[in-house]
Motif scaffolding. Sequence first.
Motif, mmCIF file in Angstrom:
data_model
loop_
_atom_site.group_PDB
_atom_site.id
_atom_site.type_symbol
_atom_site.label_atom_id
_atom_site.label_comp_id
_atom_site.label_asym_id
_atom_site.label_seq_id
_atom_site.Cartn_x
_atom_site.Cartn_y
_atom_site.Cartn_z
ATOM 1 N N LEU A 254 1.552 -1.266 0.534
ATOM 2 C CA LEU A 254 0.543 -1.283 1.590
ATOM 3 C C LEU A 254 0.615 -2.629 2.284
ATOM 4 N N PHE A 255 0.487 -2.624 3.605
ATOM 5 C CA PHE A 255 0.484 -3.861 4.375
ATOM 6 C C PHE A 255 -0.606 -3.779 5.427
ATOM 7 N N GLN A 256 -1.435 -4.812 5.494
ATOM 8 C CA GLN A 256 -2.518 -4.853 6.480
ATOM 9 C C GLN A 256 -2.530 -6.228 7.126
ATOM 10 N N ASP A 257 -2.486 -6.243 8.464
ATOM 11 C CA ASP A 257 -2.706 -7.487 9.190
ATOM 12 C C ASP A 257 -4.012 -7.336 9.971
ATOM 13 N N ASP A 258 -4.215 -8.134 10.995
ATOM 14 C CA ASP A 258 -5.499 -8.124 11.713
ATOM 15 C C ASP A 258 -5.829 -6.782 12.353
ATOM 16 N N LYS A 259 -4.826 -6.086 12.887
ATOM 17 C CA LYS A 259 -5.108 -4.846 13.625
ATOM 18 C C LYS A 259 -4.456 -3.608 13.043
ATOM 19 N N ASN A 260 -3.435 -3.760 12.216
ATOM 20 C CA ASN A 260 -2.702 -2.600 11.696
ATOM 21 C C ASN A 260 -2.883 -2.451 10.198
ATOM 22 N N LEU A 261 -2.823 -1.212 9.758
ATOM 23 C CA LEU A 261 -2.799 -0.872 8.342
ATOM 24 C C LEU A 261 -1.654 0.100 8.153
ATOM 25 N N GLU A 262 -0.664 -0.300 7.364
ATOM 26 C CA GLU A 262 0.484 0.564 7.099
ATOM 27 C C GLU A 262 0.500 0.927 5.623
ATOM 28 N N ILE A 263 0.539 2.213 5.347
ATOM 29 C CA ILE A 263 0.621 2.714 3.979
ATOM 30 C C ILE A 263 1.983 3.359 3.823
ATOM 31 N N GLY A 264 2.727 2.929 2.812
ATOM 32 C CA GLY A 264 4.081 3.424 2.611
ATOM 33 C C GLY A 264 4.102 4.742 1.877
ATOM 34 N N SER A 265 5.219 5.427 2.048
ATOM 35 C CA SER A 265 5.408 6.673 1.310
ATOM 36 C C SER A 265 6.826 6.707 0.766
ATOM 37 N N PRO A 266 7.191 6.081 -0.276
ATOM 38 C CA PRO A 266 6.399 5.249 -1.190
ATOM 39 C C PRO A 266 6.305 3.783 -0.792
ATOM 40 N N VAL A 267 7.242 3.256 0.022
ATOM 41 C CA VAL A 267 7.169 1.845 0.415
ATOM 42 C C VAL A 267 7.139 1.731 1.936
ATOM 43 N N VAL A 268 6.610 0.606 2.408
ATOM 44 C CA VAL A 268 6.593 0.320 3.835
ATOM 45 C C VAL A 268 7.959 -0.254 4.205
ATOM 46 N N LYS A 269 8.606 0.339 5.187
ATOM 47 C CA LYS A 269 9.946 -0.096 5.574
ATOM 48 C C LYS A 269 9.868 -1.307 6.489
ATOM 49 N N GLY A 270 10.788 -2.247 6.277
ATOM 50 C CA GLY A 270 10.887 -3.422 7.127
ATOM 51 C C GLY A 270 9.912 -4.537 6.797
ATOM 52 N N VAL A 271 9.220 -4.454 5.669
ATOM 53 C CA VAL A 271 8.243 -5.476 5.295
ATOM 54 C C VAL A 271 8.653 -6.075 3.957
ATOM 55 N N LYS A 272 8.651 -7.403 3.882
ATOM 56 C CA LYS A 272 8.916 -8.114 2.634
ATOM 57 C C LYS A 272 7.817 -9.141 2.418
ATOM 58 N N VAL A 273 7.506 -9.390 1.164
ATOM 59 C CA VAL A 273 6.538 -10.422 0.805
ATOM 60 C C VAL A 273 7.322 -11.563 0.172
ATOM 61 N N LEU A 274 7.124 -12.771 0.684
ATOM 62 C CA LEU A 274 7.820 -13.944 0.184
ATOM 63 C C LEU A 274 6.890 -14.761 -0.678
ATOM 64 N N GLY A 275 7.434 -15.329 -1.762
ATOM 65 C CA GLY A 275 6.636 -16.151 -2.652
ATOM 66 C C GLY A 275 7.471 -17.243 -3.273
ATOM 67 N N LYS A 276 6.832 -18.052 -4.083
ATOM 68 C CA LYS A 276 7.500 -19.152 -4.752
ATOM 69 C C LYS A 276 7.060 -19.155 -6.209
ATOM 70 N N ILE A 277 8.001 -19.371 -7.115
ATOM 71 C CA ILE A 277 7.685 -19.396 -8.535
ATOM 72 C C ILE A 277 7.166 -20.786 -8.877
ATOM 73 N N ALA A 278 5.898 -20.869 -9.243
ATOM 74 C CA ALA A 278 5.269 -22.150 -9.538
ATOM 75 C C ALA A 278 5.553 -22.574 -10.977
ATOM 76 N N LYS A 279 5.445 -21.623 -11.912
ATOM 77 C CA LYS A 279 5.577 -21.971 -13.317
ATOM 78 C C LYS A 279 5.940 -20.722 -14.097
ATOM 79 N N GLN A 280 6.736 -20.893 -15.137
ATOM 80 C CA GLN A 280 7.023 -19.791 -16.045
ATOM 81 C C GLN A 280 6.640 -20.229 -17.452
ATOM 82 N N GLY A 281 6.076 -19.312 -18.191
ATOM 83 C CA GLY A 281 5.652 -19.652 -19.535
ATOM 84 C C GLY A 281 5.234 -18.412 -20.288
#
Length: 78
Positions: free
Chosen positions: A40-67
């Motif tokens: 699922l992806f929601q910004d200010d005006k759009n809500l996209e629900i995937g079936s099963p995933v939303v195409k063309g959208v990636k979430v980026l993150g950073k690994i802070a700590k592993q333990g």
Amino acid sequence: MLAVIRVGGKQYLVSPGKKIKLEKLDKEEGSDISFSDVLLFQDDKNLEIGSPVVKGVKVLGKIAKQGRTKKIIVLKYH
């Protein structure tokens, strides 16, 4: 902005600046990671629900700590 991602068979609600705890990943601390299983992806005006995933959208993150989490001791009495 909101997104629901799938990692390791579990679903997590993420937003910018939010920290989440995941299972151990095969990356080093401080490295960047991208999640392509966005359910699922929601910004200010759009809500996209995937079936099963939303195409063309990636979430980026950073690994802070592993333990590991705190050890749980289980006692059984008979």
